[in-house]
Design an enzyme around this catalytic site. Sequence first.
Site, mmCIF file in Angstrom:
data_model
loop_
_atom_site.group_PDB
_atom_site.id
_atom_site.type_symbol
_atom_site.label_atom_id
_atom_site.label_comp_id
_atom_site.label_asym_id
_atom_site.label_seq_id
_atom_site.Cartn_x
_atom_site.Cartn_y
_atom_site.Cartn_z
ATOM 1 C CE LYS A 9 -2.330 1.506 3.753
ATOM 2 N NZ LYS A 9 -3.414 1.685 4.747
ATOM 3 C CB SER A 25 -1.506 2.938 -16.655
ATOM 4 O OG SER A 25 -0.774 4.014 -17.196
ATOM 5 C CB THR A 57 -5.559 1.550 -13.507
ATOM 6 O OG1 THR A 57 -4.999 1.747 -14.812
ATOM 7 C CG2 THR A 57 -4.707 2.201 -12.443
ATOM 8 C CE1 TYR A 58 -0.537 -0.082 -18.094
ATOM 9 C CE2 TYR A 58 -2.905 -0.301 -18.327
ATOM 10 C CZ TYR A 58 -1.698 0.140 -18.803
ATOM 11 O OH TYR A 58 -1.638 0.824 -19.985
ATOM 12 N N GLY A 73 -5.332 8.335 -19.082
ATOM 13 C CA GLY A 73 -6.503 7.803 -19.755
ATOM 14 C C GLY A 73 -7.773 8.092 -18.981
ATOM 15 C CB ALA A 74 -10.872 6.103 -18.559
ATOM 16 C CB ALA A 75 -7.333 6.404 -14.351
#
Length: 117
Positions: A9, A25, A57-58, A73-75
């Site tokens: 974490k 990502s 995501t990655y 991106g979308a994130a």
Amino acid sequence: MLKEYLKAKIHKARINEANLNYTGSIEIDEEIMIASNIREYEKVLIANMSNGSRFETYVIKGKYGEKKIGLNGAAARLGEIGDKIIIMSFALLDEEEEKTLKPQIVFLDKDNNIINN
């Protein structure tokens, strides 16, 4: 039987870049990745402490020492620059492995400097 456990974490990272025109990502400074034992292309769960959103995501590796935490991106629509986030990685473990599990937890300050790990 395998169960899913927290492996690592990164706590209170601050988003300092958002790029909607990227394929997707989260970019994480390589120094922070090493400290947290999170690898490039590993799947992560992101919890945004500022707006309550959660998404998967990655990871892509950012430049060592730049302190970048960037949504791509979308994130990039799920967080704004300055938002505090928690980045979590999980692992599937059997009963023997879970006995020795000690998640790697890294705390960051407001500038994404490692303050405790």
